[in-house]
Design a protein around this motif. Structure first.
Motif, PDB file in Angstrom:
ATOM      1  N   ALA A   8       4.820   0.006   0.804  1.00 42.79           N
ATOM      2  CA  ALA A   8       6.123  -0.532   1.193  1.00 42.79           C
ATOM      3  C   ALA A   8       6.052  -1.127   2.597  1.00 42.79           C
ATOM      4  CB  ALA A   8       7.182   0.557   1.120  1.00 42.79           C
ATOM      5  N   LEU A   9       5.326  -0.434   3.482  1.00 44.57           N
ATOM      6  CA  LEU A   9       5.179  -0.934   4.836  1.00 44.57           C
ATOM      7  C   LEU A   9       4.383  -2.227   4.863  1.00 44.57           C
ATOM      8  CD1 LEU A   9       5.624  -0.497   7.868  1.00 44.57           C
ATOM      9  CD2 LEU A   9       3.520   0.847   7.898  1.00 44.57           C
ATOM     10  N   ALA A  12       6.651  -5.043   3.600  1.00 38.06           N
ATOM     11  CA  ALA A  12       7.660  -5.438   4.584  1.00 38.06           C
ATOM     12  C   ALA A  12       7.039  -6.304   5.669  1.00 38.06           C
ATOM     13  CB  ALA A  12       8.308  -4.203   5.193  1.00 38.06           C
ATOM     14  N   SER A  16       8.058 -10.201   6.442  1.00 39.70           N
ATOM     15  CA  SER A  16       8.574 -10.590   7.748  1.00 39.70           C
ATOM     16  C   SER A  16       7.715 -11.680   8.374  1.00 39.70           C
ATOM     17  CB  SER A  16       8.654  -9.372   8.669  1.00 39.70           C
ATOM     18  OG  SER A  16       7.346  -8.897   8.957  1.00 39.70           O
TER      19      SER A  16
END
Length: 96
Positions: A8-9, A12, A16
């Protein structure tokens, strides 16, 4: 659990990084008004500095009213003579 958090990190961070665009320089689109050439005529000789040449007015002379009349006027203005009987005052002045 750690693998899901790490994925998930990473997702993200990838999202971004993709969303950034290079900033464009800001252009000023305002139109400045034309400057008019205004001719200011200056006096040939400089003006004298301002000064206070006015004299103070003379004080007014004091009123020519007797002290007794002034006391009665003040008493009447404040309402202290509302219950005073004038005939008794006139009779006492006549005997003096």
């Amino acid at each position: 659990m750690r693998i899901i958090a790490l994925a998930a990190l990473a997702g993200a961070l990838a999202l971004s990084a993709c969303g950034k665009k290079e900033e464009e320089p800001v252009v000023n689109n305002l139109v400045e008004p034309p400057v008019e050439n205004v001719i200011v005529e200056e006096p040939e000789a400089p003006l004298p500095p301002p000064g206070n040449n006015a004299s103070a007015p003379e004080p007014a002379p004091p009123p020519s009213i007797s002290e007794q009349q002034q006391i009665l006027d003040d008493a009447e203005a404040t309402g202290m003579t509302a219950r005073l009987d004038r005939s008794a005052d006139d009779a006492s002045n006549a005997t003096d």
